[in-house]
Design an enzyme around this catalytic site. Structure first.
Site, short mmCIF file in Angstrom:
data_model
loop_
_atom_site.label_atom_id
_atom_site.label_comp_id
_atom_site.label_asym_id
_atom_site.label_seq_id
_atom_site.Cartn_x
_atom_site.Cartn_y
_atom_site.Cartn_z
N GLN A 31 0.82 -1.21 0.00
CA GLN A 31 0.00 0.00 0.00
C GLN A 31 0.86 1.27 0.00
OE1 GLN A 31 -2.28 -1.15 3.42
NE2 GLN A 31 -0.42 -1.75 4.49
N HIS A 62 -9.03 2.14 19.73
CA HIS A 62 -8.23 1.06 20.33
C HIS A 62 -8.81 0.57 21.65
CE1 HIS A 62 -4.96 2.65 17.54
NE2 HIS A 62 -5.36 1.49 17.10
N ASP A 155 -8.37 -5.98 13.36
CA ASP A 155 -8.13 -4.53 13.32
C ASP A 155 -7.58 -4.23 11.94
OD1 ASP A 155 -7.31 -1.95 13.72
OD2 ASP A 155 -5.89 -2.38 15.31
N THR A 157 -7.67 -2.85 7.68
CA THR A 157 -8.03 -1.77 6.77
C THR A 157 -9.41 -2.10 6.18
OG1 THR A 157 -6.50 -2.97 5.32
CG2 THR A 157 -5.77 -0.86 6.12
N1 SAM Z 1 -7.85 1.33 12.78
C1 SAM Z 1 -7.68 1.18 11.41
C2 SAM Z 1 -8.82 1.56 10.55
O1 SAM Z 1 -9.86 0.91 10.59
O2 SAM Z 1 -8.67 2.57 9.84
C3 SAM Z 1 -6.97 -0.07 11.04
C4 SAM Z 1 -5.57 0.09 11.48
S1 SAM Z 1 -4.35 -1.07 11.09
C5 SAM Z 1 -3.11 0.04 10.51
C6 SAM Z 1 -4.87 -1.96 9.66
C7 SAM Z 1 -3.79 -2.91 9.16
O3 SAM Z 1 -4.38 -4.08 8.59
C8 SAM Z 1 -2.88 -2.34 8.07
O4 SAM Z 1 -1.62 -2.06 8.62
C9 SAM Z 1 -2.83 -3.43 7.00
O5 SAM Z 1 -1.54 -3.63 6.46
C10 SAM Z 1 -3.33 -4.64 7.78
N2 SAM Z 1 -3.90 -5.71 6.94
C11 SAM Z 1 -4.70 -5.58 5.87
N3 SAM Z 1 -4.98 -6.81 5.35
C12 SAM Z 1 -4.36 -7.72 6.15
C13 SAM Z 1 -4.28 -9.14 6.13
N4 SAM Z 1 -4.90 -9.87 5.19
N5 SAM Z 1 -3.54 -9.73 7.12
C14 SAM Z 1 -2.91 -9.01 8.07
N6 SAM Z 1 -2.94 -7.66 8.10
C15 SAM Z 1 -3.67 -7.03 7.17
#
Ligand code: SAM
Length: 276
Positions: A31, A62, A155, A157
């Site tokens: 990303q 959180h 948690d 994206t």
């Molecule tokens: N609080 C946030 C929001 O809803 O805007 C989410 C925060 S956190 C940074 C989301 C994380 O999910 C990202 O860093 C992303 O890289 C990760 N992510 C997305 N798809 C994923 C997957 N299949 N496995 C593990 N992590 C994943």
């Protein structure tokens, strides 16, 4: 010259933030990542143009994604966070003395590294010896671990790119298998105001897998629509049946014991959306 970030999650509406400083930008394997400092919200993590977390309002998200499932479970020992590379959920989970181990499964190592470097207030829990960071796809990790975690927090994206597969019924079935026999999972499940179809589908899918399915909400100023949904799937415990007098006073800014049940009282348009 004034520089502004225009948030890009919703097609025909946007929130904007005046930028003080662009601290870091890069294209990771997964990303576009930016850490910016803003006048109103302080430092922000932005992925693909979408605000993930900010120093000023991160506590709402959180605390709510962590304490609601952890205090619904009687004694969580082992917790998994899927996504959540900023570490904010880990910081809150580690406030629970029963927790012996928490695994963070984040697909993008750069989110973890840059959160440690630029967002130490949020990522501080990652240094705790009870926290283990695993870099990989949460979908695969959950499939490979059966009957292991008392609580799983998704948690993630929003439902596209690497996170798309975290919003479907097959993933919820694998979460069920990954949980212990009285396990609970919670996911952030988007904005019912702007994305009602997503919220309804996710709720219905979870309802088809878990005997106890509950939605709660919290007001997060930097998320589109502000009023954000979270959905819980539980094998045994019902958050509405716990005795809130057993919840201790915690070092929190949003969550407290009276809110534990009241956050499940939904506005009529959201109730209608998921019940009809
Ligand atoms: N609080 C946030 C929001 O809803 O805007 C989410 C925060 S956190 C940074 C989301 C994380 O999910 C990202 O860093 C992303 O890289 C990760 N992510 C997305 N798809 C994923 C997957 N299949 N496995 C593990 N992590 C994943």
């Amino acid at each position: 010259m004034d520089l502004w970030l225009k948030e890009g999650q919703i097609e025909n509406a946007a929130m904007t933030y005046k930028i003080k400083e662009t601290i870091h930008t890069e294209k990771t394997e997964y990303q576009d990542l930016a850490i910016i400092d803003t006048y109103e919200f302080g430092r922000m993590l932005v992925l693909d143009g979408i605000v993930q977390t900010t120093i000023k309002d991160e506590f709402v998200y959180h605390e709510m994604i962590s304490h609601i499932p952890l205090y619904t479970h009687k004694k969580p020992k082992k917790v998994l966070v899927v996504g959540g590379g900023d570490g904010g959920a880990i910081r809150e989970i580690l406030k629970h003395p029963s927790v012996e181990k928490v695994v963070l499964c984040e697909i993008d190592k750069r989110v973890v590294d840059l959160s440690i470097e630029y967002l130490p207030e949020i990522s501080c829990g990652l240094k705790d010896p009870r926290a283990e960071v695993f870099i990989g796809d949460g979908i695969k990790y959950v499939l490979e671990h059966k009957n292991e975690f008392d609580v799983i927090i998704v948690d993630s994206t929003d439902p596209f790119g690497a996170a798309e597969g975290l919003f479907n019924v097959n993933f919820y079935k694998s979460l069920y298998e990954c949980l212990t026999e009285d396990g609970i999972f919670v996911a952030q499940t988007e904005t019912p105001f702007y994305l009602p179809h997503v919220v309804k589908k996710v709720y219905t899918d979870i309802l088809n897998v878990f005997p106890v399915t509950r939605m709660f909400m919290a007001a997060i100023p930097t998320y589109p629509g502000v009023y954000w949904s979270f959905t819980m799937g539980s094998k045994k415990y019902d958050p509405l049946e716990i005795d809130i007098n057993n919840i201790p006073d915690l070092d929190t800014k949003y969550y407290h014991k009276e809110l534990h049940k009241s956050c499940f009282v939904l506005p009529k348009y959201v109730k209608d959306l998921i019940e009809k």
